[in-house]
Design a protein around this motif. Structure first.
Motif, mmCIF file in Angstrom:
data_model
loop_
_atom_site.group_PDB
_atom_site.id
_atom_site.type_symbol
_atom_site.label_atom_id
_atom_site.label_comp_id
_atom_site.label_asym_id
_atom_site.label_seq_id
_atom_site.Cartn_x
_atom_site.Cartn_y
_atom_site.Cartn_z
ATOM 1 N N ALA A 1 -29.462 26.695 -5.260
ATOM 2 C CA ALA A 1 -30.742 27.381 -5.094
ATOM 3 C C ALA A 1 -31.178 27.377 -3.635
ATOM 4 N N SER A 2 -30.416 28.103 -2.838
ATOM 5 C CA SER A 2 -30.728 28.258 -1.418
ATOM 6 C C SER A 2 -30.838 29.742 -1.112
ATOM 7 N N ASP A 3 -31.666 30.060 -0.148
ATOM 8 C CA ASP A 3 -31.798 31.466 0.240
ATOM 9 C C ASP A 3 -30.584 31.971 1.005
ATOM 10 N N LYS A 4 -29.690 31.039 1.403
ATOM 11 C CA LYS A 4 -28.525 31.446 2.179
ATOM 12 C C LYS A 4 -27.324 30.602 1.751
ATOM 13 N N VAL A 5 -26.615 31.066 0.728
ATOM 14 C CA VAL A 5 -25.392 30.397 0.290
ATOM 15 C C VAL A 5 -24.265 30.836 1.217
ATOM 16 N N SER A 6 -23.689 29.885 1.953
ATOM 17 C CA SER A 6 -22.726 30.292 2.979
ATOM 18 C C SER A 6 -21.920 29.109 3.470
ATOM 19 N N LEU B 1 -36.607 29.017 -6.417
ATOM 20 C CA LEU B 1 -35.550 28.658 -7.351
ATOM 21 C C LEU B 1 -35.238 27.168 -7.420
ATOM 22 N N ALA B 2 -35.446 26.440 -6.336
ATOM 23 C CA ALA B 2 -34.842 25.117 -6.193
ATOM 24 C C ALA B 2 -35.682 24.002 -6.791
ATOM 25 N N ASP B 3 -34.983 22.929 -7.080
ATOM 26 C CA ASP B 3 -35.596 21.655 -7.436
ATOM 27 C C ASP B 3 -35.464 20.747 -6.216
ATOM 28 N N VAL C 1 -20.065 19.438 1.256
ATOM 29 C CA VAL C 1 -20.670 20.455 0.396
ATOM 30 C C VAL C 1 -22.091 20.021 0.056
ATOM 31 N N ILE C 2 -23.045 20.877 0.344
ATOM 32 C CA ILE C 2 -24.441 20.651 -0.028
ATOM 33 C C ILE C 2 -24.747 21.534 -1.230
ATOM 34 N N TYR C 3 -25.286 20.922 -2.274
ATOM 35 C CA TYR C 3 -25.696 21.687 -3.443
ATOM 36 C C TYR C 3 -27.164 21.407 -3.725
ATOM 37 N N ILE C 4 -27.946 22.464 -3.870
ATOM 38 C CA ILE C 4 -29.367 22.359 -4.184
ATOM 39 C C ILE C 4 -29.540 22.792 -5.634
ATOM 40 N N ALA C 5 -29.978 21.860 -6.477
ATOM 41 C CA ALA C 5 -30.057 22.138 -7.911
ATOM 42 C C ALA C 5 -31.147 23.157 -8.214
ATOM 43 N N THR C 6 -30.913 23.905 -9.280
ATOM 44 C CA THR C 6 -31.893 24.876 -9.758
ATOM 45 C C THR C 6 -32.963 24.162 -10.576
ATOM 46 N N ALA C 7 -34.191 24.540 -10.390
ATOM 47 C CA ALA C 7 -35.286 23.925 -11.136
ATOM 48 C C ALA C 7 -35.263 24.397 -12.590
ATOM 49 N N ARG C 8 -35.506 23.478 -13.540
ATOM 50 C CA ARG C 8 -35.530 23.841 -14.956
ATOM 51 C C ARG C 8 -36.693 24.778 -15.258
ATOM 52 N N ALA C 9 -37.763 24.693 -14.483
ATOM 53 C CA ALA C 9 -38.941 25.534 -14.725
ATOM 54 C C ALA C 9 -38.653 26.999 -14.458
#
Length: 381
Positions: free
Chosen positions: A269-274, A299-301, A348-356
């Motif tokens: 959940a990032s505005d720039k997946v790259s 999007l992000a948690d 690798v950085i991963y930003i989790a998606t918020a359940r909400a």
């Protein structure tokens, strides 16, 4: 007929809504939520990864580490760059007085009715190449082993060889073409080629400056030095002018410069997946997140930011194990800790998606479903 058609459309829409509600957990997502990652740790952990929270206790072990000992510094050793070696072209001149060996008797000698001429006369023997064995061949003297000798020492060797054959001979030796005291620069430099070592001893950064420098950013470049059969390398940005990596060069050194950028990946959940280049010798986790815009506000948690990395095993430093480091950016102290976490190549950085986000996505899907129905209804009225 129009009512029947519209009723059929309503029935289809209702069926689609029911399907969407039933499959709420399978809505499109950028990746797993924090709870799904925790569940995978317990149930589907095929790689044997562990999760470590980034806090005051674990952060010091992830801080920027000093460069490991060794590298280019292990090649540093004393040596000389003013000696003669195989392949060198020597220019030799002989100076004599009185009766000479190379120019014959003086026209003013007493034997010819003149007076003795004490002035010195010089004779150039031309150029002589040092052969593969390190020897040269001279008239009246024969073979001389000159490899490893300075030009001054070669002069004294020639003078000793001419004793008894010439009156007070003196030799002058200079290196016309240096093929031994040289170094080679290749790769991503502006002027690759062979360069003569100068006095005093040149260092690694001096050699790169003579070759015009790199054609790319220094942070992306790796410099490799090969001395004999041993090679060592380092990041160019880590070679400091007064540091141990800036070694003094020796004859025959080969220097290669090639592009090897360090990168990290950002997903979720990032505005720039790259894929992002470091662009610096050191990069913190906070800087890495900022370069891609950080967690998406939509999007992000922010309490579930993960750093995936293969870390050295505590029991065996030669092996690695998969580790997920979890950063809770809802805690104020996490912003301090993230400045101390050093990034590694291929992290690798991963930003989790918020359940909400699931209800919002469902509403978006329903809107897409009902928009055609509303449009049809407006037309058929």
């Amino acid at each position: 007929m129009r009512k029947g058609s519209f009723g059929s459309t309503r029935l289809i829409a209702a069926a689609l809504v029911g399907t969407a509600l039933a499959g709420c957990t399978t809505l499109p997502s950028a990746g797993p939520t924090a709870s799904q990652i925790n569940a995978a740790l317990r149930k589907d952990n095929q790689t044997g990864f562990t999760i470590v929270d980034i806090d005051a206790a674990s952060a010091p072990g992830l801080a920027f580490a000093p460069p490991p000992p060794g590298g280019l510094a292990t090649l540093d050793q004393p040596g000389r760059i003013d000696t003669v070696g195989p392949g060198d072209i020597l220019e030799i001149s002989i100076f004599e007085v009185g009766v000479t060996l190379f120019t014959g008797a003086s026209t003013d000698s007493p034997a010819q009715g003149g007076s003795f001429n004490p002035s010195a006369r010089g004779t150039q023997l031309g150029t002589v190449k040092v052969d593969g064995a390190g020897d040269i061949q001279l008239p009246y003297i024969g073979r001389l082993a000159v490899a490893g000798k300075t030009p001054g020492e070669v002069e004294r060797m020639i003078e000793r060889g001419l004793r008894g054959l010439s009156q007070r001979p003196q030799a002058l030796v200079s290196v016309k073409d240096n093929a031994y005291n040289v170094f080679y620069v290749s790769g991503d430099v502006r002027q690759p080629g062979r360069y003569t070592l100068g006095l005093p001893r040149e260092r690694l950064l001096d050699s790169l400056a003579r070759a015009g420098g790199t054609v790319n950013q220094p942070d992306d470049m790796v410099v490799r030095v090969t001395r004999g059969t041993v090679s060592q390398e380092s990041r160019l940005s880590a070679v400091e002018a007064s540091g141990p990596q800036n070694i003094a060069l020796l004859p025959g050194d080969r220097i290669e410069l090639f592009n090897r950028p360090r990168t990290y990946l950002v997903f979720g959940a990032s505005d720039k997946v790259s894929q992002v280049n470091f662009g610096a010798n050191e990069l913190s986790l906070a800087e890495a997140l900022a370069r891609t815009g950080g967690p998406s506000e939509r999007l992000a948690d922010p309490a579930a930011v993960y750093l995936f990395r293969y870390a050295p095993d505590a029991g065996d430093e030669t092996t690695t194990r998969p580790v997920i480091y979890r950063l809770n950016m809802m805690r104020p102290d996490s912003y301090f800790l993230s400045q101390r976490i050093g990034m590694h190549d291929k992290d690798v950085i991963y930003i989790a998606t918020a359940r909400a986000n699931a209800p919002a996505k469902l509403a978006q899907i329903l809107g897409q479903l009902f928009s055609p129905i509303l449009a049809v209804r407006a037309v058929t009225r």
